[in-house]
Design an enzyme around this catalytic site. Sequence first.
Site, PDB file in Angstrom:
ATOM      1  CG  ASP A 157      -2.026  -0.962   1.192  1.00 31.41           C
ATOM      2  OD1 ASP A 157      -2.022  -1.814   0.273  1.00 31.41           O
ATOM      3  OD2 ASP A 157      -2.916  -0.894   2.061  1.00 31.41           O
ATOM      4  CG  HIS A 193       2.213   0.035   4.339  1.00 32.53           C
ATOM      5  ND1 HIS A 193       1.945  -0.912   5.314  1.00 32.53           N
ATOM      6  CD2 HIS A 193       1.083   0.779   4.199  1.00 32.53           C
ATOM      7  CE1 HIS A 193       0.703  -0.742   5.759  1.00 32.53           C
ATOM      8  NE2 HIS A 193       0.160   0.280   5.094  1.00 32.53           N
TER       9      HIS A 193
END
Length: 497
Positions: free
Chosen positions: A304, A446
């Site tokens: 992400d 992430h």
Amino acid sequence: MDRNNHPRGTRNSRRETRKHSFSKKMVYLSIFTISLVLICGGVYATYAMQHKPKEASELENDDHYEKKEASLLEKIRKSQKQEDFEVSEQEKKDGYIQTLIYEPVSTESIPQFQAIKSELTTLIEAAQKNSPKDDEIKLVGCTKRLKLTDQVFSYQPVVKIYSWDQEKEDWSEKTELGKNTAFVNQKTKQPLSLQDIFMSEANMLAIQQVVQQKLLSESPDGNALIDGVLNMPKMTLDGTTFTYYPDKISLGLSENPTGKTELTLSYKDIAGYVNPDIIDPASIKEALPEPLDPNKKYISLTFDDGPNPETTPRLLDILKEKSVKATFFMLGQNVVKHEALVKRVAEEGHEVASHSYSHPQLTGVDAQRVKDEVQKTDKAIYHAIGKLPTDFRPPYGAVNKDVAMIIGKPIIQWSVDSQDWQSHNAQSIIKRIDDTAYNDTIVLMHDIHPETVDAVSTVIDHLRKEGYEILPSKELLGKKAKPLHMYYGSTDERPVQ
């Protein structure tokens, strides 16, 4: 003077005059007689020609026509008897035109029958009007039924025109088809609907994504039209016109900047969203991936908040070295800044998905803000790679039904949280995934954190050592995830409440 004393010349002159007058009368009489004979002869000859006995060749031609006519009528009636529904025959003769109309005895299974009958009447009247008045014509009107699938039958008005061809001494055939075809769901005995075909509003939203992408792809400049395409009204099951075919479907479009009023989609392009009982099974054969092997373990790595120019390239190098494909849920504001990097992600076979534009909690903002967050990211990704993202991960996983409706994409959640955003430690990330990973899960990481990138190579090695096959989330979900639903794995699907 005594008349006996007239000169001889005078008597001779009178005699000549009478003689000449008599000759003249004889000439006229002869001409009249000859004319009368000729007229009577002509009349007789005409009568004789019209009433003379037919020659053998003419008798043979009449016999040939009658046999051909009888054969044609037998063929027509036999064809109607072979239909799998009973019909009644109506016959009408008007001069040289013979009309045969066949109607189903029972019309309960054809809810649109009156419309079909009306069009059939129009077709027959047009054929009668346009047919030559001095040629033998057979008009056959019927309702043609075709079994398209086990559950769908079509009904169409058909007129066949048979004309006698003098040169070929046989019937020529021409077929006129009605413009409207009625499709009936044999299970419900009702007209086929989009509800029958697509089953749910969620699937209809998925279809809309395919329509939008197709409109942009077929446009010479999608970037110039993207705002209008993204702002098209939502397609609905009860408000969208359509034309059904066993292997494709044409959908009516609302006003849009491309000017198109209809778009045809092959079922193979929307295979995950159609009812397989309603369409030709061959049309979606091999369109969906094979189901995951129940004897294997699968997991998906997702990243992400990127792309990040410092960390994402290094992560891509590791994934390439390990031959792993992942899913990147990108922020639109980062996509705009790093288009070349987004393009690299897509070109190397990874999935590019949306994570909103600026990472707000979407359940805490108004509807317009949600729409802007989604559409601005769609535009940014399309501008970078020429494709709209089809999957969405809401920031913080926060979503409700109203938000999900605006998003209009499948909601991809996660079932294993690496907590890299909290630990910022490679070893902690590795341990966390080792301890919590299980079959058919989606791992949240992430790609903006250097420590995450440091951990990825080892994470992959450990997962593979445990027997996992690593897939992008779209493949893990079988390429049939749909809007208004959340996914934590291929067997963990939940409607958004």
